[in-house]
Scaffold this motif. Sequence first.
Motif, PDB file in Angstrom:
ATOM      1  N   LEU A   8       0.834  -1.200   0.000  1.00 33.26           N
ATOM      2  CA  LEU A   8       0.000   0.000   0.000  1.00 33.26           C
ATOM      3  C   LEU A   8       0.873   1.255   0.000  1.00 33.26           C
ATOM      4  O   LEU A   8       0.635   2.193  -0.778  1.00 33.26           O
ATOM      5  CB  LEU A   8      -0.934   0.002   1.213  1.00 33.26           C
ATOM      6  CG  LEU A   8      -1.885   1.198   1.331  1.00 33.26           C
ATOM      7  CD1 LEU A   8      -2.797   1.279   0.121  1.00 33.26           C
ATOM      8  CD2 LEU A   8      -2.693   1.114   2.606  1.00 33.26           C
ATOM      9  N   ALA A   9       1.895   1.276   0.830  1.00 30.18           N
ATOM     10  CA  ALA A   9       2.803   2.428   0.893  1.00 30.18           C
ATOM     11  C   ALA A   9       3.515   2.611  -0.446  1.00 30.18           C
ATOM     12  O   ALA A   9       3.674   3.742  -0.924  1.00 30.18           O
ATOM     13  CB  ALA A   9       3.814   2.234   2.023  1.00 30.18           C
ATOM     14  N   ASN A  10       3.921   1.508  -1.067  1.00 37.43           N
ATOM     15  CA  ASN A  10       4.591   1.569  -2.358  1.00 37.43           C
ATOM     16  C   ASN A  10       3.642   2.123  -3.431  1.00 37.43           C
ATOM     17  O   ASN A  10       4.030   2.965  -4.248  1.00 37.43           O
ATOM     18  CB  ASN A  10       5.095   0.171  -2.739  1.00 37.43           C
ATOM     19  CG  ASN A  10       6.041   0.207  -3.916  1.00 37.43           C
ATOM     20  OD1 ASN A  10       6.602   1.244  -4.232  1.00 37.43           O
ATOM     21  ND2 ASN A  10       6.217  -0.937  -4.556  1.00 37.43           N
ATOM     22  N   SER A  11       2.376   1.681  -3.431  1.00 34.09           N
ATOM     23  CA  SER A  11       1.385   2.169  -4.395  1.00 34.09           C
ATOM     24  C   SER A  11       1.124   3.655  -4.210  1.00 34.09           C
ATOM     25  O   SER A  11       1.035   4.404  -5.189  1.00 34.09           O
ATOM     26  CB  SER A  11       0.062   1.409  -4.229  1.00 34.09           C
ATOM     27  OG  SER A  11       0.236   0.060  -4.589  1.00 34.09           O
ATOM     28  N   ILE A  12       1.011   4.087  -2.947  1.00 34.45           N
ATOM     29  CA  ILE A  12       0.776   5.516  -2.670  1.00 34.45           C
ATOM     30  C   ILE A  12       1.968   6.338  -3.145  1.00 34.45           C
ATOM     31  O   ILE A  12       1.802   7.407  -3.738  1.00 34.45           O
ATOM     32  CB  ILE A  12       0.486   5.739  -1.165  1.00 34.45           C
ATOM     33  CG1 ILE A  12      -0.872   5.123  -0.827  1.00 34.45           C
ATOM     34  CG2 ILE A  12       0.522   7.224  -0.822  1.00 34.45           C
ATOM     35  CD1 ILE A  12      -1.211   5.145   0.654  1.00 34.45           C
ATOM     36  N   SER A  13       3.168   5.822  -2.928  1.00 32.72           N
ATOM     37  CA  SER A  13       4.374   6.515  -3.368  1.00 32.72           C
ATOM     38  C   SER A  13       4.386   6.661  -4.889  1.00 32.72           C
ATOM     39  O   SER A  13       4.683   7.734  -5.421  1.00 32.72           O
ATOM     40  CB  SER A  13       5.612   5.746  -2.896  1.00 32.72           C
ATOM     41  OG  SER A  13       6.766   6.305  -3.455  1.00 32.72           O
ATOM     42  N   LYS A  14       4.036   5.576  -5.605  1.00 36.15           N
ATOM     43  CA  LYS A  14       3.998   5.635  -7.067  1.00 36.15           C
ATOM     44  C   LYS A  14       2.903   6.590  -7.544  1.00 36.15           C
ATOM     45  O   LYS A  14       3.099   7.328  -8.503  1.00 36.15           O
ATOM     46  CB  LYS A  14       3.787   4.242  -7.649  1.00 36.15           C
ATOM     47  CG  LYS A  14       5.023   3.393  -7.547  1.00 36.15           C
ATOM     48  CD  LYS A  14       4.892   2.108  -8.296  1.00 36.15           C
ATOM     49  CE  LYS A  14       6.197   1.340  -8.068  1.00 36.15           C
ATOM     50  NZ  LYS A  14       6.387   0.254  -8.927  1.00 36.15           N
ATOM     51  N   SER A  15       1.759   6.603  -6.868  1.00 35.04           N
ATOM     52  CA  SER A  15       0.680   7.526  -7.227  1.00 35.04           C
ATOM     53  C   SER A  15       1.133   8.969  -7.074  1.00 35.04           C
ATOM     54  O   SER A  15       0.833   9.817  -7.917  1.00 35.04           O
ATOM     55  CB  SER A  15      -0.550   7.285  -6.350  1.00 35.04           C
ATOM     56  OG  SER A  15      -1.114   6.034  -6.628  1.00 35.04           O
ATOM     57  N   MET A  19       1.299  11.772  -9.985  1.00 36.06           N
ATOM     58  CA  MET A  19       0.643  13.076  -9.832  1.00 36.06           C
ATOM     59  C   MET A  19       1.641  14.215 -10.046  1.00 36.06           C
ATOM     60  O   MET A  19       1.323  15.218 -10.686  1.00 36.06           O
ATOM     61  CB  MET A  19       0.005  13.198  -8.442  1.00 36.06           C
ATOM     62  CG  MET A  19      -1.166  12.259  -8.224  1.00 36.06           C
ATOM     63  SD  MET A  19      -2.617  12.744  -9.160  1.00 36.06           S
ATOM     64  CE  MET A  19      -3.134  14.147  -8.198  1.00 36.06           C
ATOM     65  N   LYS A  20       2.834  14.063  -9.503  1.00 31.45           N
ATOM     66  CA  LYS A  20       3.864  15.090  -9.661  1.00 31.45           C
ATOM     67  C   LYS A  20       4.228  15.245 -11.136  1.00 31.45           C
ATOM     68  O   LYS A  20       4.342  16.367 -11.652  1.00 31.45           O
ATOM     69  CB  LYS A  20       5.109  14.713  -8.844  1.00 31.45           C
ATOM     70  CG  LYS A  20       6.052  15.875  -8.600  1.00 31.45           C
ATOM     71  CD  LYS A  20       7.276  15.453  -7.805  1.00 31.45           C
ATOM     72  CE  LYS A  20       6.893  15.141  -6.368  1.00 31.45           C
ATOM     73  NZ  LYS A  20       8.058  14.838  -5.525  1.00 31.45           N
ATOM     74  N   ALA A  21       4.379  14.124 -11.834  1.00 28.74           N
ATOM     75  CA  ALA A  21       4.700  14.168 -13.266  1.00 28.74           C
ATOM     76  C   ALA A  21       3.568  14.823 -14.053  1.00 28.74           C
ATOM     77  O   ALA A  21       3.815  15.633 -14.951  1.00 28.74           O
ATOM     78  CB  ALA A  21       4.963  12.755 -13.783  1.00 28.74           C
ATOM     79  N   MET A  22       2.318  14.503 -13.745  1.00 25.63           N
ATOM     80  CA  MET A  22       1.175  15.097 -14.432  1.00 25.63           C
ATOM     81  C   MET A  22       1.111  16.597 -14.205  1.00 25.63           C
ATOM     82  O   MET A  22       0.828  17.365 -15.127  1.00 25.63           O
ATOM     83  CB  MET A  22      -0.133  14.446 -13.965  1.00 25.63           C
ATOM     84  CG  MET A  22      -0.333  13.029 -14.455  1.00 25.63           C
ATOM     85  SD  MET A  22      -0.383  12.881 -16.249  1.00 25.63           S
ATOM     86  CE  MET A  22      -1.901  13.753 -16.599  1.00 25.63           C
TER      87      MET A  22
END
Length: 114
Positions: A8-15, A19-22
């Motif tokens: 879950l922490a890894n998924s949130i980090s990737k999200s 978001m930052k890239a977008m």
Amino acid sequence: GTAATMRLANSISKSAEVMKAMNSLVKIPEMEESMTTLRREMMRAGLVDEMMEESMEAMDGPEMEEEAEAEVDRVLDELAIDAAVRIKISRPEASAEVAASTVPAQPARAAATA
């Protein structure tokens, strides 16, 4: 439990990275300005379209409708004649049927347009 928390922490980090890239790709103020311009242009186009429709309605009187009907009848008559000639050339045996079906319609149509 701990493995699920790590995923879950890894998924949130990737999200967050996505978001930052977008955010770096899409500049919100520029997007708002583009949308406002688009909205303005669409409204302008709608008004122009409405004005054109009103102009066409004003020009289109009863006599214009009669002229259009007469022109359509003339074109249909020409097409019927062309079809009859083509059939006569390609199938002489069928030309009698076509002549019989088109001849009665001609005087009635001529009388209606005169």
